[in-house]
Design a protein around this motif. Structure first.
Motif, PDB file in Angstrom:
ATOM      1  N   VAL A 275      40.154  -5.645  44.260  1.00 30.63           N
ATOM      2  CA  VAL A 275      39.741  -6.464  43.115  1.00 30.63           C
ATOM      3  C   VAL A 275      38.328  -6.976  43.386  1.00 30.63           C
ATOM      4  O   VAL A 275      37.901  -7.064  44.526  1.00 30.63           O
ATOM      5  N   ASN A 276      37.599  -7.283  42.344  1.00 29.00           N
ATOM      6  CA  ASN A 276      36.294  -7.922  42.496  1.00 29.00           C
ATOM      7  C   ASN A 276      36.234  -9.134  41.590  1.00 29.00           C
ATOM      8  O   ASN A 276      37.004  -9.259  40.644  1.00 29.00           O
ATOM      9  N   MET A 277      35.310 -10.018  41.933  1.00 27.04           N
ATOM     10  CA  MET A 277      35.252 -11.278  41.207  1.00 27.04           C
ATOM     11  C   MET A 277      33.854 -11.506  40.667  1.00 27.04           C
ATOM     12  O   MET A 277      32.863 -11.196  41.316  1.00 27.04           O
TER      13      MET A 277
ATOM     14  N   PHE B 142      25.006  -3.486  46.233  1.00 21.94           N
ATOM     15  CA  PHE B 142      25.508  -4.115  47.458  1.00 21.94           C
ATOM     16  C   PHE B 142      26.929  -3.683  47.825  1.00 21.94           C
ATOM     17  O   PHE B 142      27.189  -3.226  48.934  1.00 21.94           O
ATOM     18  N   GLY B 143      27.829  -3.800  46.865  1.00 22.23           N
ATOM     19  CA  GLY B 143      29.225  -3.474  47.151  1.00 22.23           C
ATOM     20  C   GLY B 143      29.416  -1.998  47.442  1.00 22.23           C
ATOM     21  O   GLY B 143      30.230  -1.615  48.293  1.00 22.23           O
TER      22      GLY B 143
ATOM     23  N   MET C 100      31.739 -11.140  50.678  1.00 24.27           N
ATOM     24  CA  MET C 100      33.047 -10.722  51.184  1.00 24.27           C
ATOM     25  C   MET C 100      33.837 -10.018  50.085  1.00 24.27           C
ATOM     26  O   MET C 100      34.540  -9.039  50.334  1.00 24.27           O
ATOM     27  N   ASP C 101      33.697 -10.536  48.866  1.00 20.68           N
ATOM     28  CA  ASP C 101      34.397  -9.934  47.734  1.00 20.68           C
ATOM     29  C   ASP C 101      33.941  -8.497  47.523  1.00 20.68           C
ATOM     30  O   ASP C 101      34.710  -7.640  47.125  1.00 20.68           O
TER      31      ASP C 101
ATOM     32  N   ARG D  70      41.462 -17.623  42.676  1.00 16.20           N
ATOM     33  CA  ARG D  70      40.937 -17.450  44.042  1.00 16.20           C
ATOM     34  C   ARG D  70      41.995 -16.882  44.982  1.00 16.20           C
ATOM     35  O   ARG D  70      41.674 -16.220  45.955  1.00 16.20           O
TER      36      ARG D  70
ATOM     37  N   PRO E 153      39.724 -10.879  51.471  1.00 14.01           N
ATOM     38  CA  PRO E 153      39.061 -10.455  50.218  1.00 14.01           C
ATOM     39  C   PRO E 153      38.372  -9.102  50.330  1.00 14.01           C
ATOM     40  O   PRO E 153      38.358  -8.340  49.362  1.00 14.01           O
ATOM     41  N   PHE E 154      37.778  -8.793  51.519  1.00 14.68           N
ATOM     42  CA  PHE E 154      36.994  -7.556  51.603  1.00 14.68           C
ATOM     43  C   PHE E 154      37.872  -6.315  51.666  1.00 14.68           C
ATOM     44  O   PHE E 154      37.364  -5.211  51.692  1.00 14.68           O
ATOM     45  N   GLU E 155      39.185  -6.488  51.711  1.00 12.47           N
ATOM     46  CA  GLU E 155      40.048  -5.310  51.713  1.00 12.47           C
ATOM     47  C   GLU E 155      40.883  -5.215  50.446  1.00 12.47           C
ATOM     48  O   GLU E 155      41.802  -4.403  50.355  1.00 12.47           O
TER      49      GLU E 155
ATOM     50  N   PHE F  24      31.615 -14.589  39.715  1.00 11.20           N
ATOM     51  CA  PHE F  24      31.670 -16.014  40.021  1.00 11.20           C
ATOM     52  C   PHE F  24      31.098 -16.850  38.877  1.00 11.20           C
ATOM     53  O   PHE F  24      30.237 -16.397  38.133  1.00 11.20           O
TER      54      PHE F  24
ATOM     55  N   GLN G 116      28.469  -1.162  50.968  1.00 13.09           N
ATOM     56  CA  GLN G 116      29.469  -1.600  51.943  1.00 13.09           C
ATOM     57  C   GLN G 116      30.558  -0.551  52.100  1.00 13.09           C
ATOM     58  O   GLN G 116      31.186  -0.430  53.142  1.00 13.09           O
TER      59      GLN G 116
ATOM     60  N   PHE H 232      40.444 -15.624  48.461  1.00 12.94           N
ATOM     61  CA  PHE H 232      39.715 -16.743  49.063  1.00 12.94           C
ATOM     62  C   PHE H 232      40.637 -17.901  49.424  1.00 12.94           C
ATOM     63  O   PHE H 232      40.263 -18.800  50.166  1.00 12.94           O
TER      64      PHE H 232
ATOM     65  N   ALA I 115      30.036  -6.829  39.857  1.00 12.48           N
ATOM     66  CA  ALA I 115      31.461  -6.883  40.171  1.00 12.48           C
ATOM     67  C   ALA I 115      32.188  -5.623  39.688  1.00 12.48           C
ATOM     68  O   ALA I 115      33.212  -5.244  40.238  1.00 12.48           O
TER      69      ALA I 115
ATOM     70  N   LYS J 265      32.015  -1.330  41.751  1.00 13.41           N
ATOM     71  CA  LYS J 265      32.937  -0.667  42.675  1.00 13.41           C
ATOM     72  C   LYS J 265      34.170  -0.130  41.963  1.00 13.41           C
ATOM     73  O   LYS J 265      35.088   0.346  42.605  1.00 13.41           O
TER      74      LYS J 265
END
Lengths: 348, 388
Positions: free
Chosen positions: B103-105, B124-125, A246-247, B73, B98-100, B107, B128, B78, B173, B176
């Protein structure tokens, strides 16, 4: 120091090692009664080049089990499938016999198998079984996946209760549960009466003795076998993977398709196997709930054995079904091996 | 710390004070306004307000359960604040999923997708976002090049070492090009040696890409090494936001002084309170503490004086001025740490004081050893008076 279990005396034989271990060995020797002379069979089994010791012994037990209860009956059925029907006890021709005390005559009759191919009923019954089992498996997957997902995502305390509810039906005999469905599905049964009482229908819908009833029976009976393996894979799934998806820009539904679904594939495959394989050969459900028009191979086999008393043909049906079921499993294992090799190649 | 970070610190300091030099005022990228997050009765984050500037490497430091991860978070989306607002790049992001978010995280567990190769993970990102595949390929190669993992692009995560996985998680992360990168204990799973090397690598990458980093960590050394500014959190609140230097030399509370580095804390009574100096009478010391700066305290009230171990002098000889800022004791223990040694001196009152001395000469016999009777002393300017 290595310690081995002596399978006959049940005691431990200690082979001495340098240092402190030697004293232990001496003590053991002193305490032990004088050795008995060992039987010859003992020597063959547990000493010498073909010795069955330790690990070998542990592995031998399941092999012995399979030999006794799977391979031997299979060999007998296979033998009967190559015989011909005749009136007598047993009701089939011998495979091997002495002729004139001189010739060893082996008769392999393929009439049973030929019959399977010639009579379209058998082919239809096979195809019907596969179709019904496959459809029921898909239905189980569609029903079971959300349930397993829900259970895996619930809090640990409710999770145990929900799992208990999934396996709870097993406390009642399978046969009784299928019988109970007759009461629900028959023309003046629970379901029809309820629908008529609510005014939704005017006359009972014919449900019992249809394919619909078979699907109900199979999905109901085998759903736990789908849910449990799915649950174990989904429960292990790391929640932060979904958060990461989702991130990186996935909407929840897409995150499910891209992450959860591929990672739960082992559970899906295991669940489908556990539902599909027994469904193909299912006899009780089509016999109790199905109609005369629905042919399933399990029922055909039963009829062949107990009504026609044609053991060779029935055996041929059984062997054919076994091959039909073993092939997909072998194929699946091949696929897994290839996948593993691919993964290994990637690491080079 | 690099020159870049040093300049940024100065600019941020000016901006925080409200000074305006229009040309190089740093732009705020994250504004946290009175954010509270409750879980039932438990208040994880309590009325936190914070501004983080563009290009900063900002650390949220605190012990476990202090609310730092919950705050991070909430920045990622999140968690949703129970009250308050979060602005990212000027836009209200409080209720944006989170998907909009821009920022990226990264983990703590890295959360690499186990069924995808390194390249697929990094791509992956980008996929998307619907980036054309040729461009995705180029960007992935570029990112893997940054962390020197180009040769391992076809591997699956389980075939990588811990350090390699950490770097894949970092570039995934970063791929993007987010406005802000959130890092949850980014070095927590690495061993000490690798961690120290990676700290500097992380700072280099951050500065060369110019992305704002917000790092959650429980390790004060890590925060000190990497950050432009640090926020120390305790029980859901932010106690102090400052540069590592200011945090160490001018802690504003007892908790910060004790959490950020080691310290000798003396509790006493404020007996003299003047504009240019204060005197604290501490029963554990034989002489009063004289501090050469004023504090906003109340005469006769309790005060805490913090003295860092390396700012205490240790000597067998009596210091010049024995009327204040000194005490006598016996060396109880010596902890050899290589570059320096920590002496534990037991004062006559029974209180044990830590004193750090540099081991500047290799062959030198230690002048002071176990059971020696010694004087400890310190400069009036080296004492910080903190509130409880």
């Amino acid at each position: 120091m290595s310690t081995e279990l002596d399978p006959l005396t049940g005691g431990a034989t200690v082979s001495p090692a340098p240092g402190a271990a030697a004293t232990v060995a001496e003590q053991t020797k002193a305490d032990a009664p004088p050795p008995r002379p060992k039987h010859r069979l003992y020597r063959v089994l547990f000493r010498g080049p073909l010795a069955l010791r330790g690990r070998g012994l542990v592995i031998a037990i399941p092999y012995l089990w399979l030999l006794l209860f799977f391979l031997t009956p299979f060999a007998i059925v296979l033998k009967i499938s190559f015989a011909e029907f005749m009136v007598g006890v047993p009701p089939y021709t011998p495979l091997v016999e002495w002729v004139d005390d001189t010739y060893l005559k082996i008769t392999l009759a393929f009439s049973g198998y030929k019959y399977l191919l010639e009579d379209s009923m058998y082919v239809n019954a096979y195809l019907g079984s596969l179709r019904i089992a496959a459809t029921a498996t898909v239905l189980c997957l569609l029903l079971g996946y959300p349930m397993a997902y829900g259970i895996a995502r619930s809090s640990p305390s409710t999770r145990n209760v929900l799992l208990l509810l999934v396996v709870l039906p097993f406390w009642t005999s399978f046969l009784i549960r299928v019988y109970a469905w007759i009461g629900i599905l028959k023309n003046n049964g629970l379901l029809n009466n309820a629908l008529m009482g609510l005014g939704i229908i005017n006359e009972p819908i014919e449900m019992l003795n249809t394919e619909f009833a078979i699907y109900i029976g199979i999905v109901y009976s085998y759903l736990p076998f789908m849910i449990l393996p799915l649950y174990t894979t989904l429960e292990k799934l790391d929640g932060s993977l979904l958060e990461a998806a989702m991130d990186l820009g996935c909407r929840p539904w897409k995150a499910f398709l891209k992450v959860t679904l591929p990672l739960s594939m082992p559970g899906i495959v295991a669940g489908c196997m556990l539902v599909f394989i027994p469904s193909v050969g299912e006899f009780v459900i089509p016999d109790l709930l199905g109609g005369a028009s629905t042919l399933m191979i399990g029922k055909v086999m039963w009829n062949e054995f107990f009504q026609n008393r044609d053991w060779p043909t029935a055996s041929a049906v059984a062997i054919a079904m076994l091959i039909l079921l073993v092939l997909p499993i072998v194929g699946f294992q091949r696929y897994q091996l290839v996948q593993e090799e691919k993964a290994r190649e990637g690491s080079k | 710390m690099s020159q870049f970070a040093r300049n940024l610190q100065d600019q941020v300091a000016r901006a925080e004070k409200g000074g305006s030099i229009p040309t190089d005022t740093p732009r705020s990228i994250i504004q946290i306004q009175n954010v509270t997050r409750k879980f039932g009765d438990f208040v994880a984050v309590n009325d936190v307000s914070l501004t983080i500037y563009e290009g900063e490497l900002f650390s949220l430091l605190g012990g476990s359960g202090c609310g730092k991860t919950t705050l991070l978070r909430m920045l990622a989306g999140f968690e949703t604040p129970s009250s308050g607002r979060i602005l990212i790049d000027g836009q209200d992001m409080t209720h944006i999923p989170p998907f909009e978010r821009p920022v990226n995280m990264m983990f703590q567990s890295y959360a690499l997708f186990p069924h995808m190769t390194v390249e697929q993970n990094v791509a992956f990102g980008l996929k998307q976002d619907g980036m054309p595949s040729a461009e995705v390929k180029k960007r992935v190669a570029e990112m893997l090049d940054i962390v020197e993992l180009s040769a391992l692009g076809k591997r699956k995560p389980h075939q990588l070492s811990g350090g390699q996985r950490q770097r894949v998680a970092l570039v995934r992360a970063l791929a993007k090009r987010p406005k802000v990168l959130l890092l949850d204990e980014p070095l927590g799973a690495l061993d000490k040696k690798l961690r120290e090397r990676t700290q500097l690598e992380l700072v280099n990458i951050q500065e060369s890409l110019g992305v704002t980093f917000v790092v959650v960590t429980h390790d004060q050394e890590e925060a000190m090494t990497m950050s432009c500014r640090v926020a120390i959190m305790n029980q859901g609140r932010i106690l102090q936001v400052d540069t590592p230097h200011a945090m160490y030399e001018y802690p504003n509370t007892r908790f910060v002084a004790e959490f950020f580095g080691s310290v000798n804390m003396f509790e006493g009574i404020l007996v003299e309170d003047e504009a240019d100096h204060v005197v604290i009478d501490c029963p554990e010391l034989s002489r009063p503490i004289y501090v050469s700066h004023g504090v906003s305290g109340r005469e006769g009230g309790t005060a805490y004086a913090a003295i860092r171990p390396e700012k205490v002098a240790l000597s067998k000889e009596e210091p010049a001025d024995t009327s204040r800022n000194c005490s006598t004791g016996v060396v109880q223990d010596i902890v050899y740490l290589g570059g320096e040694s920590t002496y534990l001196v037991k004062l006559d009152s029974g209180r044990v004081v830590r004193v750090s001395l540099q081991n500047a000469y290799r062959a030198a016999e230690p002048e002071i050893t176990w059971d020696d009777r010694v004087w400890i002393s310190w400069q009036p300017s080296n004492v910080v008076v903190v509130s409880s």
